[in-house]
Write an enzyme that holds these catalytic residues in place. Sequence first.
Site, short mmCIF file in Angstrom:
data_model
loop_
_atom_site.label_atom_id
_atom_site.label_comp_id
_atom_site.label_asym_id
_atom_site.label_seq_id
_atom_site.Cartn_x
_atom_site.Cartn_y
_atom_site.Cartn_z
N LEU A 10 0.87 -1.19 0.00
CA LEU A 10 0.00 0.00 0.00
C LEU A 10 0.90 1.23 0.00
O LEU A 10 1.84 1.31 0.79
CB LEU A 10 -0.88 0.00 1.26
N GLU A 11 0.58 2.18 -0.90
CA GLU A 11 1.28 3.46 -0.87
C GLU A 11 0.37 4.46 -0.16
O GLU A 11 -0.78 4.64 -0.56
CB GLU A 11 1.57 3.96 -2.30
N VAL A 12 0.89 5.10 0.86
CA VAL A 12 0.15 6.18 1.53
C VAL A 12 0.76 7.49 1.07
O VAL A 12 1.98 7.66 1.10
CB VAL A 12 0.20 6.02 3.06
#
Length: 710
Positions: A462-464
């Site tokens: 997941l990229e935040v």
Amino acid sequence: MAILSWSVTASGVGVVTLDVPGEAVNTFSHAQSGELWGCLEALGADPAVRAVVLRSGKRDSFIAGADINQFVAFPSAADAEASSRAGHAFIDRVEGFPKPIVVAIHGTCLGLGLELSLACDYRVASDHPKTQLGLPEIQLGILPGAGGCYRLPRQIGARAALDIILAGKSERAAKALKLGLVDEVVPESILVATAVAAALRLAGGDRVRAPSRGIQAALLDGNPLGRRLVYRAARAQVIKRTQGNYPAPLAAIDVIRTGLESGKEAGLAAEARAFGALAVTPESRALVGIFFATTALKKDDGVEPGTAHPREVAHLGVVGAGFMGAGIAGTAVTTAKVDVRMKDADLARVANGLRAAIEVPQGQLTRRRINRFEFERLAALISGGADYRGFARADLVIEAVFEDLAVKRTVVAELEAVLPAEAIVASNTSTIPIARIAEGARHPERILGMHFFSPVDRMPLLEVIPTSKTGPDAIATAVRFGRRLGKTVIVVADRPGFWVNRILAPYFVEAGHLVLEGTPIDVIDRVMVKYGFPVGPIALLDEVGVDVAAKGGVVMREAFGDRLAPAATIDRMVAAGRLGRKTGSGFYLYHEGHKTDPDPKVYDLFGVKPLAGADPGLVTRRLIFPLLNEAARAFGEGVVRSARDGDIGAIFGIGFPPFRGGPLRTIDGIGAAVVVATLEELARVHGERFAPCDALRVRASTGERYYPAT
Ligand code: NAD
């Protein structure tokens, strides 16, 4: 510091409790083996003690393995080999201990923990799902080095042992019992009592029955000829799975074979030698690096420690019940077990979304990870509607509506009207800058990106993406919630393509050019699988959707110019309606949804004939070096916070080969100067898009690395 304590029961059983102070799990190092041996000697000398039970004082860990910090500290193969020999000597002493030793296993019993258990006389395991037995060393590019390669096959047979050691997998108690890896499985509440009773039986002269393994096992495992077939099949399977890129599993097969065919002394000597050689390979260093990186990311909230108050997410809202929205909702109920409310434009779409979301826990039920009762409970956590009812309770909302700025802004405005104060809004956009979505919002400090990858339940990354206005509380909340979804989370800058799609862009661009020139599709994909990717770029384009790649390509060209302009291949495929797997036609042919061969008509579309004799080395360089170049450039722009995050993003986001440690580690390995020279040569022959970036040139001249030299 004492790691163990012991007491003696009235019946004469010494119960030793292992509990490494200050740690959540027990790991074991050679220093600690001295303490355990001291304790055993004392119990051995005590005439009142008839037998010993070894248990753990930790909640859900028996022994999680050896202390991995040890591995990186080995300065040479000889040191690592010596350490393995010391391990052998210790385990041999335990095996030769004159009184029976019974292990009571609850929680993780991995690596050295299992190797120690195998040297004891009897193993009782709890039936708890957290009880897992295995030898995961292969995943770190080494092999079990404390006798595991020798003892496991003797205990459970060559085939079952190869199965566990080569995959580095662990088994639950029920399977372990079936395999003969443990002797008894009982509820946790009576684990120690059962172990004490077993210890007394053994002290009274009872013998442990050898497990029976069935006819097939007897035929294959029970004689050298059958075993030769087993080794050969294992080798073929490893080569197929790893393309020969990983030395450890091949070495493990040889070591296991030596132990079974030539006896203990030869087996252990081969094991120590192979352990030593593997521990200092670049493959092992890279895999250990990934282990440390993912462990560190588990403790990293993406903000300076102590600067944020992350919100506990109990209620999640998902706007857009399409492909991604449903995947996010399904993963959230299954993994984080939170209450999820979905919203879409009309009830028919909501119903489709709910159905698709429930497929995630359904998959867990089918694979027997959960039972029907749990499935019903998880499925009941998801609901939905065509309005924002229920959103007043949401702690976090993730929007996955159409990829359209105006639609996304409208959704943000609608959400701000109904959400409670402090609720956070995340966008799953893949191409729109988060700052633009947040423009005009009343609370930009609570808006950020959470970029999931498809399929959401299976992709581990997941990229935040915070904007310059996002507050630390929102960042930490998103990162922590991402972890609860089982994801490895990296925090990346709000730049086009973020990190993963940015470094993927030139790789897709080049794959497109290669096809246009007539390089056979299967050659392109094959060389990348050989390089270590799970699938090649053309198969990946079909999987992602050629139209999706085309849209992404437009954004990348706008942001970065011709360097990242998609090859004409992509637009022509879209115009021909060849969008990939989802339309049943793409670069490949599909039969009932399954990819078969490259479609020869694709070459006609571009007016080329597939070239014979493409140079695999050149194809590899043309695909990989632009990716390395872009990674260096984006790193230089601060798209990722560290080389660690960048490499983890590439490995978990696009399947960059783990044994290479990621693109930045690969640049270190090759040397920035060589990377620059290779790119210059490619630029001369194939075009300016290969020109090395300034960030690489600087590194080439200063010799600066992404990681300290090992
Ligand atoms: P999709 O078309 O399957 O789903 C979008 C859904 O949003 C549709 O059901 C639509 O009815 C709904 N919708 C549109 N406007 C709405 C509104 N105002 N209120 C409520 N619902 C609304 O699309 P998708 O593939 O799930 O993509 C969604 C988002 O995720 C996009 O931003 C996309 O860029 C991003 N994304 C997609 C992928 C992928 O592989 N498909 C990967 C990462 C990110």
